[in-house]
Design an enzyme around this catalytic site. Structure first.
Site, PDB file in Angstrom:
ATOM      1  N   ASN A  82       0.812  -1.211   0.000  1.00  0.00           N
ATOM      2  CA  ASN A  82       0.000   0.000   0.000  1.00  0.00           C
ATOM      3  C   ASN A  82       0.847   1.264   0.000  1.00  0.00           C
ATOM      4  O   ASN A  82       1.855   1.353   0.707  1.00  0.00           O
ATOM      5  CB  ASN A  82      -0.922   0.008   1.225  1.00  0.00           C
ATOM      6  CG  ASN A  82      -1.992  -1.057   1.153  1.00  0.00           C
ATOM      7  OD1 ASN A  82      -2.426  -1.415   0.074  1.00  0.00           O
ATOM      8  ND2 ASN A  82      -2.410  -1.560   2.304  1.00  0.00           N
ATOM      9  N   HIS A  83       0.450   2.232  -0.786  1.00  0.00           N
ATOM     10  CA  HIS A  83       1.067   3.553  -0.802  1.00  0.00           C
ATOM     11  C   HIS A  83       0.076   4.567  -0.218  1.00  0.00           C
ATOM     12  O   HIS A  83      -1.139   4.353  -0.238  1.00  0.00           O
ATOM     13  CB  HIS A  83       1.403   3.979  -2.238  1.00  0.00           C
ATOM     14  CG  HIS A  83       2.511   3.191  -2.851  1.00  0.00           C
ATOM     15  ND1 HIS A  83       3.301   3.684  -3.864  1.00  0.00           N
ATOM     16  CD2 HIS A  83       2.977   1.943  -2.609  1.00  0.00           C
ATOM     17  CE1 HIS A  83       4.201   2.786  -4.227  1.00  0.00           C
ATOM     18  NE2 HIS A  83       4.008   1.710  -3.480  1.00  0.00           N
ATOM     19  N   LYS A  84       0.607   5.667   0.275  1.00  0.00           N
ATOM     20  CA  LYS A  84      -0.250   6.751   0.730  1.00  0.00           C
ATOM     21  C   LYS A  84      -1.079   7.265  -0.454  1.00  0.00           C
ATOM     22  O   LYS A  84      -0.548   7.544  -1.525  1.00  0.00           O
ATOM     23  CB  LYS A  84       0.596   7.890   1.306  1.00  0.00           C
ATOM     24  CG  LYS A  84      -0.208   9.088   1.774  1.00  0.00           C
ATOM     25  CD  LYS A  84       0.704  10.208   2.276  1.00  0.00           C
ATOM     26  CE  LYS A  84      -0.107  11.453   2.597  1.00  0.00           C
ATOM     27  NZ  LYS A  84       0.731  12.576   3.041  1.00  0.00           N
TER      28      LYS A  84
END
Length: 214
Positions: A82-84
């Site tokens: 997951n990325h921001k």
């Protein structure tokens, strides 16, 4: 008849593409139940390569129950992927250092879906992709090349991208009784004695076996 030894990585003599993967997983964030197997002619004993982005500093876990059948090419995407998402860019500048680490987002800015949990007696079809934080209920079937993005109910069949319910394997009454019987928790000697009832679709016969087990 007591059944195969769950501690034997390759229970089918001369057929190493089937592995009881509990014996080949070393990552403490992965938990595998007895008799769950992975079928892959390209290396069934290297199941961990299919668990992607599982990082100790995140701490999520992959928990897979007993008596599951996992086909070749199944992948599990964990929370480390997951990325921001809330800013204008999703690019992970901070991981490259050289001053960019100052832009490290706070932990609560990353999407976190929790542990991924696969119940007992689940079948996951060829090339399926299981996304972070999904729970797949006991007795479910995941069709080949499905992308599972949300929880799957016990004893249901799902398929597609994203995976959608296709049908219930049994009606609600039968499912409730099967979950109560929970044959996968019996000692293996008792499972071995009652294989015909477990593999059939005669609920009364299986209930009699359960009652005899106590």
């Amino acid at each position: 008849m007591v059944g195969p030894d769950p501690r034997n990585p390759f229970p089918m003599e001369g057929f190493p593409q089937v592995c009881f993967i509990q014996n080949r997983v070393n990552n403490p964030q992965i938990e595998i139940g007895d008799f769950t197997y992975y079928d892959d002619p390209d290396g069934a004993d290297n199941f961990e390569r299919n668990v992607l982005y599982l990082f100790p500093f995140i701490g999520d876990r992959l928990v897979i129950g007993k008596f599951c059948a996992i086909a070749r090419g199944v992948k599990f995407i964990m929370n480390g992927a997951n990325h921001k998402l809330s800013g204008f860019s999703t690019y992970p500048f901070q991981i490259f250092g050289n001053g960019w680490e100052s832009a490290m987002p706070a932990p609560d800015e990353f999407p976190y879906k929790g542990d991924t949990r696969i119940g007992h007696n689940v079948r996951i079809g060829y090339d399926s992709l299981i996304m972070p934080g999904v729970t797949i209920g006991h007795g479910a079937i995941i069709s080949a090349r499905s992308v599972v993005t949300r929880d799957v109910a016990p004893y249901s069949v799902v398929g597609g991208n994203p995976a959608q319910p296709l049908k219930q394997r049994f009606d609600d009454r039968v499912i409730g009784q099967l979950l109560a019987i929970a044959w996968w928790d019996w000692p293996v000697e008792r499972i071995s004695r009652h294989l015909k009832a477990i593999m059939a679709a005669d609920l009364e016969a299986l209930q009699r076996c359960a009652d005899a087990v106590g």
